[in-house]
Design a protein around this motif. Structure first.
Motif, mmCIF file in Angstrom:
data_model
loop_
_atom_site.group_PDB
_atom_site.id
_atom_site.type_symbol
_atom_site.label_atom_id
_atom_site.label_comp_id
_atom_site.label_asym_id
_atom_site.label_seq_id
_atom_site.Cartn_x
_atom_site.Cartn_y
_atom_site.Cartn_z
ATOM 1 N N ILE A 1 0.855 -1.180 0.000
ATOM 2 C CA ILE A 1 0.000 0.000 0.000
ATOM 3 C C ILE A 1 0.897 1.239 0.000
ATOM 4 C CG2 ILE A 1 -1.745 1.266 1.323
ATOM 5 C CD1 ILE A 1 -2.627 -1.410 2.485
ATOM 6 N N SER A 2 0.478 2.257 -0.726
ATOM 7 C CA SER A 2 1.278 3.484 -0.783
ATOM 8 C C SER A 2 1.523 4.017 0.622
ATOM 9 C CB SER A 2 0.558 4.555 -1.613
ATOM 10 O OG SER A 2 0.406 4.121 -2.947
ATOM 11 N N ASP A 3 2.739 4.434 0.864
ATOM 12 C CA ASP A 3 3.123 4.973 2.163
ATOM 13 C C ASP A 3 2.796 6.459 2.177
ATOM 14 O OD1 ASP A 3 4.199 5.497 4.585
ATOM 15 O OD2 ASP A 3 6.287 5.262 3.980
ATOM 16 N N VAL A 4 1.914 6.858 3.074
ATOM 17 C CA VAL A 4 1.495 8.251 3.168
ATOM 18 C C VAL A 4 1.860 8.782 4.549
ATOM 19 C CG1 VAL A 4 -0.427 9.876 3.031
ATOM 20 C CG2 VAL A 4 -0.410 7.832 1.577
ATOM 21 N N GLN A 5 2.600 9.879 4.581
ATOM 22 C CA GLN A 5 3.022 10.489 5.833
ATOM 23 C C GLN A 5 2.515 11.926 5.897
ATOM 24 O OE1 GLN A 5 4.647 8.832 8.232
ATOM 25 N NE2 GLN A 5 4.785 6.971 7.000
ATOM 26 N N PHE A 6 2.080 12.320 7.098
ATOM 27 C CA PHE A 6 1.564 13.670 7.308
ATOM 28 C C PHE A 6 2.537 14.458 8.196
ATOM 29 C CE2 PHE A 6 -2.038 10.999 6.410
ATOM 30 C CZ PHE A 6 -2.823 11.751 5.559
ATOM 31 N N TYR A 7 2.725 15.731 7.877
ATOM 32 C CA TYR A 7 3.603 16.604 8.642
ATOM 33 C C TYR A 7 2.921 17.956 8.820
ATOM 34 C CZ TYR A 7 6.998 13.123 7.117
ATOM 35 O OH TYR A 7 7.653 11.940 6.863
ATOM 36 N N THR B 1 1.057 22.677 6.444
ATOM 37 C CA THR B 1 0.854 21.234 6.566
ATOM 38 C C THR B 1 1.377 20.576 5.293
ATOM 39 O OG1 THR B 1 -1.371 21.322 5.595
ATOM 40 C CG2 THR B 1 -1.204 21.517 7.992
ATOM 41 N N ALA B 2 1.699 19.304 5.396
ATOM 42 C CA ALA B 2 2.257 18.597 4.234
ATOM 43 C C ALA B 2 1.852 17.133 4.255
ATOM 44 C CB ALA B 2 3.777 18.717 4.216
ATOM 45 N N VAL B 3 1.763 16.572 3.066
ATOM 46 C CA VAL B 3 1.537 15.138 2.870
ATOM 47 C C VAL B 3 2.618 14.642 1.926
ATOM 48 C CG1 VAL B 3 -0.022 13.357 2.014
ATOM 49 C CG2 VAL B 3 -0.952 15.376 3.159
ATOM 50 N N ASP C 1 6.396 24.340 11.060
ATOM 51 C CA ASP C 1 7.664 24.646 10.396
ATOM 52 C C ASP C 1 8.626 23.459 10.444
ATOM 53 O OD1 ASP C 1 6.834 27.122 9.663
ATOM 54 O OD2 ASP C 1 8.031 28.231 11.119
ATOM 55 N N ASP C 2 8.650 22.736 11.573
ATOM 56 C CA ASP C 2 9.548 21.579 11.678
ATOM 57 C C ASP C 2 9.180 20.509 10.671
ATOM 58 O OD1 ASP C 2 10.917 22.788 13.709
ATOM 59 O OD2 ASP C 2 9.936 21.690 15.326
ATOM 60 N N GLY C 3 7.881 20.303 10.474
ATOM 61 C CA GLY C 3 7.431 19.308 9.505
ATOM 62 C C GLY C 3 7.798 19.688 8.088
ATOM 63 N N ILE C 4 7.635 20.978 7.758
ATOM 64 C CA ILE C 4 7.969 21.435 6.402
ATOM 65 C C ILE C 4 9.465 21.331 6.164
ATOM 66 C CG2 ILE C 4 7.869 23.372 4.791
ATOM 67 C CD1 ILE C 4 5.163 21.940 5.620
ATOM 68 N N GLU C 5 10.266 21.664 7.177
ATOM 69 C CA GLU C 5 11.711 21.526 7.025
ATOM 70 C C GLU C 5 12.090 20.064 6.777
ATOM 71 O OE1 GLU C 5 15.946 22.374 9.381
ATOM 72 O OE2 GLU C 5 14.033 22.942 10.308
ATOM 73 N N PHE C 6 11.429 19.144 7.477
ATOM 74 C CA PHE C 6 11.711 17.723 7.267
ATOM 75 C C PHE C 6 11.408 17.322 5.829
ATOM 76 C CE2 PHE C 6 10.544 13.277 7.012
ATOM 77 C CZ PHE C 6 11.547 12.656 7.730
ATOM 78 N N VAL C 7 10.280 17.796 5.282
ATOM 79 C CA VAL C 7 9.906 17.456 3.905
ATOM 80 C C VAL C 7 10.914 18.031 2.916
ATOM 81 C CG1 VAL C 7 8.162 17.784 2.107
ATOM 82 C CG2 VAL C 7 7.454 17.250 4.448
ATOM 83 N N LEU C 8 11.323 19.277 3.119
ATOM 84 C CA LEU C 8 12.300 19.892 2.218
ATOM 85 C C LEU C 8 13.637 19.146 2.264
ATOM 86 C CD1 LEU C 8 11.576 23.681 2.878
ATOM 87 C CD2 LEU C 8 10.920 22.344 0.869
ATOM 88 N N ARG C 9 14.038 18.728 3.455
ATOM 89 C CA ARG C 9 15.285 17.960 3.562
ATOM 90 C C ARG C 9 15.130 16.581 2.911
ATOM 91 N NH1 ARG C 9 19.141 20.366 6.434
ATOM 92 N NH2 ARG C 9 18.571 22.034 7.876
ATOM 93 N N ASP C 10 13.926 16.023 2.970
ATOM 94 C CA ASP C 10 13.683 14.734 2.321
ATOM 95 C C ASP C 10 13.800 14.881 0.803
ATOM 96 O OD1 ASP C 10 12.772 11.891 2.420
ATOM 97 O OD2 ASP C 10 11.064 12.705 1.302
#
Length: 246
Positions: A111-117, A222-224, A120-129
């Protein structure tokens, strides 16, 4: 003295105390070392055994006693170089053997892996990913849909994102919804003009992932992140088709 570097070499705090005490005392019996370090004799003896194994201490028998001596502090560099070599070997094993073997254990159908963030900390994590994932890709390129309202908020938690992207040699193609958007190295941009107010949204396509960043109430980000080769491939087709039309 900042002992964090010494702790990263695998030295415990009490071992560091005892080694420092030995440097001040010179060759000494356990009782004198324990008194100088302020540690009981039993613990001092155990720590000295560990320091002997790590090559930071030596000893000479003197009658029924042992006199322990510190080795020159330069031996710490040898210990650091040995740990660095072991770490490099471990990284090589992870890349070439361990991670591929573990990936074979996963079922082919997943199943597709879906993560929610969020925040600001969550957005930084997504940008670093994004940077990390694209750096590991052979193409070192990703695609983005970006609307005007989100641009002033996107890099707030990671202001040097673009500089790091360029330093890593990663290029990006951007379809900007609405006017504006900064020019940057290794970046190509096309625009979709709109007379209506565009919602704040940022969609990054970096197969096998897609990241969707938006703003909730009070500009709360927020981010997905969707880890799915199929979803990413479909989004890439949409992006490439629209890119050719602009």
């Amino acid at each position: 003295m900042n002992i964090k570097a010494l702790e990263q070499l695998g030295l415990e705090h009490r071992e560091i105390q005892i080694y420092r005490a030995l440097l001040e005392l010179g060759a000494s019996p356990i009782r004198a070392i324990a008194e100088k370090a302020g540690i009981n004799r039993g613990t001092t003896y155990d720590c000295l055994k560990n320091l002997l194994q790590k090559g930071l201490v030596s000893y000479l028998p003197k009658g029924k006693r042992r006199l322990f001596s510190p080795r020159d502090p330069s031996v710490l560099m040898q210990l650091a170089e040995q740990r660095q070599l072991e770490l490099e070997q471990a990284v090589h094993q992870l890349k070439t053997c361990i991670i591929p073997e573990l990936n074979h254990l996963k079922p082919e159908l997943r199943i597709s892996d879906v993560q929610f963030y969020e925040g600001d900390d969550g957005i930084e994590f997504v940008l670093r990913d994004i940077l990390s994932s694209v750096s590991a890709s052979s193409q070192r390129h990703y695609s983005v849909f970006s609307s005007r309202p989100i641009r002033s908020h996107l890099y707030r938690p990671f202001p040097n994102y673009t500089a790091q992207r360029v330093a890593k040699g990663i290029s990006v193609s951007v379809i900007a919804i609405g006017e504006g958007g900064e020019d940057a190295d290794l970046s190509e941009r096309k625009w979709i003009k709109t007379s209506d107010k565009a919602d704040a949204a940022y969609i990054a396509i970096y197969p096998p992932k897609c990241a969707i960043i938006s703003l909730a109430n009070n500009n709360y980000p927020t981010a997905v992140v969707i880890d799915s080769q199929e979803v990413a491939a479909t989004q890439q087709i949409i992006f490439d088709t629209l890119w050719q039309l602009l």
